[in-house]
Scaffold this motif. Structure first.
Motif, PDB file in Angstrom:
ATOM      1  N   SER A 265       0.823  -1.216   0.070  1.00 18.84           N
ATOM      2  CA  SER A 265      -0.191  -0.026   0.012  1.00 18.84           C
ATOM      3  C   SER A 265       1.034   1.181  -0.084  1.00 18.84           C
ATOM      4  N   ALA A 266       0.046   2.288  -0.201  1.00 17.17           N
ATOM      5  CA  ALA A 266       0.870   3.784  -0.192  1.00 17.17           C
ATOM      6  C   ALA A 266       1.755   3.987   1.213  1.00 17.17           C
ATOM      7  N   GLU A 267       1.185   3.652   2.368  1.00 15.23           N
ATOM      8  CA  GLU A 267       1.622   3.865   3.504  1.00 15.23           C
ATOM      9  C   GLU A 267       3.089   2.743   3.571  1.00 15.23           C
ATOM     10  N   HIS A 268       2.910   1.698   3.307  1.00 11.03           N
ATOM     11  CA  HIS A 268       3.921   0.708   3.190  1.00 11.03           C
ATOM     12  C   HIS A 268       5.086   1.097   2.346  1.00 11.03           C
ATOM     13  N   GLN A 269       4.679   1.626   1.259  1.00 15.20           N
ATOM     14  CA  GLN A 269       5.914   2.105   0.439  1.00 15.20           C
ATOM     15  C   GLN A 269       6.451   3.158   1.049  1.00 15.20           C
ATOM     16  N   LYS A 270       5.658   4.072   1.537  1.00 13.89           N
ATOM     17  CA  LYS A 270       6.332   5.307   2.387  1.00 13.89           C
ATOM     18  C   LYS A 270       7.178   4.929   3.616  1.00 13.89           C
ATOM     19  N   LEU A 271       6.896   3.770   4.172  1.00 12.21           N
ATOM     20  CA  LEU A 271       7.778   3.486   5.196  1.00 12.21           C
ATOM     21  C   LEU A 271       9.087   2.700   4.589  1.00 12.21           C
ATOM     22  N   LEU A 272       8.734   2.124   3.657  1.00  8.64           N
ATOM     23  CA  LEU A 272       9.853   1.419   2.587  1.00  8.64           C
ATOM     24  C   LEU A 272      11.040   2.282   2.267  1.00  8.64           C
ATOM     25  N   ALA A 273      10.469   3.415   1.775  1.00 10.96           N
ATOM     26  CA  ALA A 273      11.391   4.520   1.125  1.00 10.96           C
ATOM     27  C   ALA A 273      12.165   5.184   2.368  1.00 10.96           C
TER      28      ALA A 273
ATOM     29  N   ALA B 174      12.832   3.661   5.283  1.00 15.95           N
ATOM     30  CA  ALA B 174      13.947   2.863   5.792  1.00 15.95           C
ATOM     31  C   ALA B 174      15.412   2.671   4.780  1.00 15.95           C
ATOM     32  N   ARG B 175      14.827   2.705   3.432  1.00 18.76           N
ATOM     33  CA  ARG B 175      15.859   2.893   2.352  1.00 18.76           C
ATOM     34  C   ARG B 175      16.794   4.221   2.863  1.00 18.76           C
ATOM     35  N   ASP B 176      16.329   5.110   3.134  1.00 17.54           N
ATOM     36  CA  ASP B 176      16.904   6.422   3.187  1.00 17.54           C
ATOM     37  C   ASP B 176      17.812   6.818   4.426  1.00 17.54           C
ATOM     38  N   SER B 177      17.406   5.942   5.518  1.00 17.57           N
ATOM     39  CA  SER B 177      18.096   6.197   6.880  1.00 17.57           C
ATOM     40  C   SER B 177      19.129   5.037   6.996  1.00 17.57           C
ATOM     41  N   THR B 178      19.969   5.448   8.204  1.00 23.07           N
ATOM     42  CA  THR B 178      21.141   4.477   8.677  1.00 23.07           C
ATOM     43  C   THR B 178      20.797   4.244   9.927  1.00 23.07           C
ATOM     44  N   GLU B 179      21.584   3.187  10.137  1.00 26.36           N
ATOM     45  CA  GLU B 179      21.392   2.557  11.576  1.00 26.36           C
ATOM     46  C   GLU B 179      21.711   3.550  12.455  1.00 26.36           C
ATOM     47  N   GLU B 180      22.714   4.541  12.461  1.00 24.67           N
ATOM     48  CA  GLU B 180      23.123   5.608  13.399  1.00 24.67           C
ATOM     49  C   GLU B 180      21.915   6.370  13.701  1.00 24.67           C
ATOM     50  N   GLU B 181      21.173   6.818  12.624  1.00 23.73           N
ATOM     51  CA  GLU B 181      20.160   7.583  12.696  1.00 23.73           C
ATOM     52  C   GLU B 181      18.891   7.093  13.388  1.00 23.73           C
ATOM     53  N   THR B 182      18.614   6.058  13.064  1.00 30.22           N
ATOM     54  CA  THR B 182      17.277   5.282  13.545  1.00 30.22           C
ATOM     55  C   THR B 182      17.677   4.792  15.095  1.00 30.22           C
ATOM     56  N   ALA B 183      19.177   4.678  15.667  1.00 25.17           N
ATOM     57  CA  ALA B 183      19.156   4.172  16.824  1.00 25.17           C
ATOM     58  C   ALA B 183      18.690   5.558  17.871  1.00 25.17           C
TER      59      ALA B 183
ATOM     60  N   MET C 202       3.612  -4.752   8.444  1.00 27.48           N
ATOM     61  CA  MET C 202       4.803  -4.646   7.363  1.00 27.48           C
ATOM     62  C   MET C 202       5.725  -5.813   7.709  1.00 27.48           C
ATOM     63  N   PRO C 203       5.895  -6.601   6.546  1.00 25.22           N
ATOM     64  CA  PRO C 203       6.744  -7.650   6.549  1.00 25.22           C
ATOM     65  C   PRO C 203       8.363  -7.130   6.828  1.00 25.22           C
ATOM     66  N   VAL C 204       9.142  -7.896   7.613  1.00 26.02           N
ATOM     67  CA  VAL C 204      10.500  -7.307   7.696  1.00 26.02           C
ATOM     68  C   VAL C 204      11.422  -7.853   6.760  1.00 26.02           C
ATOM     69  N   LEU C 205      11.944  -7.046   6.053  1.00 29.85           N
ATOM     70  CA  LEU C 205      12.685  -7.252   4.552  1.00 29.85           C
ATOM     71  C   LEU C 205      14.067  -7.115   5.100  1.00 29.85           C
ATOM     72  N   PRO C 206      15.155  -7.720   4.307  1.00 29.45           N
ATOM     73  CA  PRO C 206      16.450  -7.717   4.511  1.00 29.45           C
ATOM     74  C   PRO C 206      17.070  -6.203   4.613  1.00 29.45           C
ATOM     75  N   GLU C 207      16.325  -5.309   4.210  1.00 26.24           N
ATOM     76  CA  GLU C 207      16.919  -4.030   4.001  1.00 26.24           C
ATOM     77  C   GLU C 207      16.813  -3.175   5.415  1.00 26.24           C
ATOM     78  N   PHE C 208      15.928  -3.791   6.332  1.00 29.43           N
ATOM     79  CA  PHE C 208      15.606  -3.235   7.675  1.00 29.43           C
ATOM     80  C   PHE C 208      16.561  -3.719   8.774  1.00 29.43           C
ATOM     81  N   VAL C 209      17.244  -4.747   8.268  1.00 29.43           N
ATOM     82  CA  VAL C 209      18.321  -5.434   9.322  1.00 29.43           C
ATOM     83  C   VAL C 209      19.156  -4.057   9.878  1.00 29.43           C
ATOM     84  N   GLY C 210      19.185  -3.990  11.327  1.00 33.58           N
ATOM     85  CA  GLY C 210      19.842  -2.896  11.787  1.00 33.58           C
ATOM     86  C   GLY C 210      19.485  -1.867  11.971  1.00 33.58           C
ATOM     87  N   LEU C 211      18.206  -1.572  11.585  1.00 31.01           N
ATOM     88  CA  LEU C 211      17.486  -0.409  11.864  1.00 31.01           C
ATOM     89  C   LEU C 211      16.569  -0.524  13.186  1.00 31.01           C
ATOM     90  N   THR C 212      15.960   0.623  13.736  1.00 27.30           N
ATOM     91  CA  THR C 212      15.307   0.752  14.855  1.00 27.30           C
ATOM     92  C   THR C 212      14.196   1.226  14.610  1.00 27.30           C
TER      93      THR C 212
END
Length: 140
Positions: A48-56, A58-67, A78-88
């Motif tokens: 959905s549009a909301e899921h796409q927005k969250l995915l975008a 997540a792709r733009d952020s880094t581990e340090e920012e989300t900590a 939202m399914p946990v995808l490999p690109e989410f690993v390390g994010l908070t």
């Protein structure tokens, strides 16, 4: 219940025969083929549009920012995808946002599975006059 992830001989994480680096290099459609049926269906039918927005985000952020500032979301489905690993993420439980730090073992699950919405109730002792039987409880 079979385990869908394991650590290799060197202690390296693998998910269905693929290392984390390989998974992160794959396209979303290729990753979807490896996920369980429900998560695969969610992705193949289109996020959905909301899921796409969250995915975008997540792709733009880094581990340090989300900590320091976790990605806040109400999207427990939202399914946990490999690109989410390390994010908070800060996942909404219905009352508050609770932190979820994504680890490789979480791939293939939903974000909401890692924050419970119901808490267990621990009842204390009944007060004096609370019930008919409480009048027979010694006062001390």
């Amino acid at each position: 219940m079979s385990t869908e992830y394991r650590t290799g001989r060197e202690g390296e994480f693998t998910y269905r025969g693929h290392t984390l680096d390989e998974l992160q290099a794959m396209e979303l459609d290729e990753v979807a083929e490896l996920l369980p049926a429900r998560q695969r269906r969610t992705i193949t039918r289109g996020l959905s549009a909301e899921h796409q927005k969250l995915l975008a985000k997540a792709r733009d952020s880094t581990e340090e920012e989300t900590a320091d500032n976790p990605l806040r979301t109400h999207l427990r489905d939202m399914p946990v995808l490999p690109e989410f690993v390390g994010l908070t993420f800060a996942v909404y439980t219905g009352q508050s946002f609770e932190r979820v730090e994504v680890k490789p073992e979480m791939i293939g699950h939903y974000l909401g599975e890692f924050q419970l919405t119901r808490s267990s109730v621990e009842h204390g002792q009944a007060g004096i006059g609370a019930t008919r039987s409480s009048k027979f409880v010694p006062l001390k």
